[in-house]
Design an enzyme around this catalytic site. Structure first.
Site, PDB file in Angstrom:
ATOM      1  N   ASN A  87      11.923  -8.503 -11.568  1.00 27.87           N
ATOM      2  CA  ASN A  87      11.666  -8.168 -10.307  1.00 27.87           C
ATOM      3  C   ASN A  87      12.878  -8.276  -9.536  1.00 27.87           C
ATOM      4  O   ASN A  87      13.106  -7.813  -8.508  1.00 27.87           O
ATOM      5  CB  ASN A  87      10.444  -8.849  -9.404  1.00 27.87           C
ATOM      6  CG  ASN A  87       9.121  -8.528 -10.220  1.00 27.87           C
ATOM      7  OD1 ASN A  87       8.909  -7.604 -10.836  1.00 27.87           O
ATOM      8  ND2 ASN A  87       8.155  -9.141  -9.576  1.00 27.87           N
ATOM      9  N   SER A 111       7.412  -7.967  -3.093  1.00 30.28           N
ATOM     10  CA  SER A 111       7.927  -8.338  -4.707  1.00 30.28           C
ATOM     11  C   SER A 111       7.905  -9.724  -4.849  1.00 30.28           C
ATOM     12  O   SER A 111       9.046 -10.460  -4.255  1.00 30.28           O
ATOM     13  CB  SER A 111       8.811  -7.511  -4.980  1.00 30.28           C
ATOM     14  OG  SER A 111       8.929  -6.093  -4.923  1.00 30.28           O
ATOM     15  N   ASP A 143      -0.979 -15.309   2.386  1.00 32.50           N
ATOM     16  CA  ASP A 143      -1.529 -16.752   2.683  1.00 32.50           C
ATOM     17  C   ASP A 143      -2.142 -16.938   3.773  1.00 32.50           C
ATOM     18  O   ASP A 143      -3.082 -17.776   3.691  1.00 32.50           O
ATOM     19  CB  ASP A 143      -0.198 -17.389   2.679  1.00 32.50           C
ATOM     20  CG  ASP A 143       0.763 -17.430   1.356  1.00 32.50           C
ATOM     21  OD1 ASP A 143       0.227 -17.176   0.413  1.00 32.50           O
ATOM     22  OD2 ASP A 143       2.050 -17.270   1.580  1.00 32.50           O
ATOM     23  N   ARG A 146      -5.846 -15.583   3.415  1.00 32.47           N
ATOM     24  CA  ARG A 146      -6.660 -16.422   2.656  1.00 32.47           C
ATOM     25  C   ARG A 146      -6.960 -17.841   3.398  1.00 32.47           C
ATOM     26  O   ARG A 146      -8.112 -18.359   3.483  1.00 32.47           O
ATOM     27  CB  ARG A 146      -5.792 -16.939   1.380  1.00 32.47           C
ATOM     28  CG  ARG A 146      -5.929 -15.781   0.304  1.00 32.47           C
ATOM     29  CD  ARG A 146      -4.641 -15.901  -0.766  1.00 32.47           C
ATOM     30  NE  ARG A 146      -5.035 -15.266  -1.942  1.00 32.47           N
ATOM     31  CZ  ARG A 146      -3.895 -14.913  -2.659  1.00 32.47           C
ATOM     32  NH1 ARG A 146      -2.875 -15.543  -2.583  1.00 32.47           N
ATOM     33  NH2 ARG A 146      -4.135 -14.090  -3.703  1.00 32.47           N
ATOM     34  N   HIS A 170       6.434 -18.468  -0.096  1.00 25.08           N
ATOM     35  CA  HIS A 170       5.145 -18.003  -0.555  1.00 25.08           C
ATOM     36  C   HIS A 170       5.140 -18.335  -2.181  1.00 25.08           C
ATOM     37  O   HIS A 170       5.047 -17.242  -2.788  1.00 25.08           O
ATOM     38  CB  HIS A 170       5.462 -16.380  -0.376  1.00 25.08           C
ATOM     39  CG  HIS A 170       4.355 -15.584  -0.958  1.00 25.08           C
ATOM     40  ND1 HIS A 170       3.276 -15.712  -0.330  1.00 25.08           N
ATOM     41  CD2 HIS A 170       4.541 -14.351  -1.646  1.00 25.08           C
ATOM     42  CE1 HIS A 170       2.400 -14.632  -0.888  1.00 25.08           C
ATOM     43  NE2 HIS A 170       3.055 -13.946  -1.869  1.00 25.08           N
ATOM     44  N   MET A 221      -3.749  -8.237  -1.559  1.00 23.12           N
ATOM     45  CA  MET A 221      -2.671  -8.160  -1.190  1.00 23.12           C
ATOM     46  C   MET A 221      -2.345  -6.588  -0.329  1.00 23.12           C
ATOM     47  O   MET A 221      -1.706  -6.374   0.607  1.00 23.12           O
ATOM     48  CB  MET A 221      -1.721  -8.065  -2.275  1.00 23.12           C
ATOM     49  CG  MET A 221      -0.106  -7.791  -1.985  1.00 23.12           C
ATOM     50  SD  MET A 221       0.436  -9.210  -1.151  1.00 23.12           S
ATOM     51  CE  MET A 221       1.134  -8.685   0.376  1.00 23.12           C
TER      52      MET A 221
END
Length: 312
Positions: A87, A111, A143, A146, A170, A221
């Protein structure tokens, strides 16, 4: 493909307020995902699909907001850091194209590993002479989403009213939910605080393992990315009091050049980076423990950008 839901949900929330590019890895120009967007969003925005490096200019030219979820997802047993070698190069290439074709755009990086890919992006933009720290953000909204969801469920609260700031980074232990600052104010036992913190930190791994190799947290996401993009667009329009947590260049923590905290979004991206409010002893200890790991991940990204591997 499941990962296309990220771009799909995000695009369905966008208005004609800005020209937006969602940089993902579509396998073919006329994918089902692209056609669905063409069929459902015409009244709100024009949608086009572009494939490959040769079409990046057409994709990016004139864009005001660029969202980058491109890359490979995690599989069971992998950490976000395991994704680095693949990535990192993808983000470096795409941000280089942004610097060339829409240098004034706000760039939001999804990403993984975000703790490293955002520093990579900063160095690419600096090398091109177009870096504006206000316009580069790592998306950590998932985050927060959640944390809000888990706290609301644990305490029987209305999810729409819950807000839990999440700071740090993260990935794993660098994700630090400030449960002591939950709105509305609620109390947690030591056991609840520890269990909730660990679940928020490892929620991505929970999904990866549940999917057993079929992908990572794509739908949640997508929702988080759409929320962040919408907040950014509203801030760009001058809407006041638009706040999200994001991983940005920051002096909130001395010696840590990037850090996630609550930021105010405005016409140029980040209008203000908020400092840290008082934390309880549990949160202070967790932050002290995770900072070396966060700094290492940031440095890994900076080092990659300054000395990238040579192409074969």
């Amino acid at each position: 493909r499941h990962h296309s839901f990220a771009a799909l949900a995000l695009t369905q929330l966008l208005t004609a307020a800005a020209s937006v590019a969602v940089l993902h890895r579509l396998r073919q120009k006329h994918s089902a995902y692209y056609l669905v967007l063409r069929h459902t969003t015409y009244l709100y925005l024009q949608v086009s699909a572009h494939v490959g490096d040769a079409e990046l200019e057409a994709c990016l030219k004139g864009c005001e907001l660029v969202v980058i979820p491109a890359g490979v997802p995690r599989k069971p047993g992998m950490t976000r850091d395991d994704l680095f070698n693949i990535n990192a190069g993808i983000v470096m290439n795409l941000v280089g194209a942004v610097a060339k074709h829409c240098p004034n755009a706000i760039v939001e990086i999804i990403s993984n590993p975000v703790n490293s890919t955002v520093p990579i992006a900063s160095e690419v933009l600096k090398a091109a002479g177009v870096y504006d720290p206000r316009k580069l953000l790592g998306v950590t909204t998932l985050d927060v989403v959640r944390a809000n969801t888990f706290v609301a469920a644990a305490k029987g609260l209305d999810l729409k009213e819950v807000d839990v700031p999440v700071i740090g980074g993260h990935a794993g232990a660098t994700i630090l939910p400030l449960l002591s600052q939950t709105v509305p104010s609620v109390s947690f036992s030591d056991a609840e605080r520890k269990a909730l913190t660990q679940r928020i930190q490892e929620a991505g791994t929970e999904v990866v393992e549940a999917k057993a190799g079929a992908g990572s947290a794509t739908l949640s996401m997508a929702y988080a990315a759409a929320r962040m993009a919408e907040s950014t667009l509203l801030g760009m329009q001058g809407e006041p009091n638009m706040y999200e947590c994001a991983f940005v260049q920051s002096d909130v923590v001395p010696g840590c050049p990037f850090f996630s905290s609550r930021v105010q979004l405005g016409p140029e991206g980040v209008a203000k980076v908020n400092g840290l409010s008082s934390m309880n002893d549990f949160e202070k200890a967790a932050m002290e423990a995770m900072l070396p790991e966060l700094k290492t991940q940031i440095e890994k990204g900076l080092a990659f950008a300054k000395n990238p591997p040579k192409k074969a």
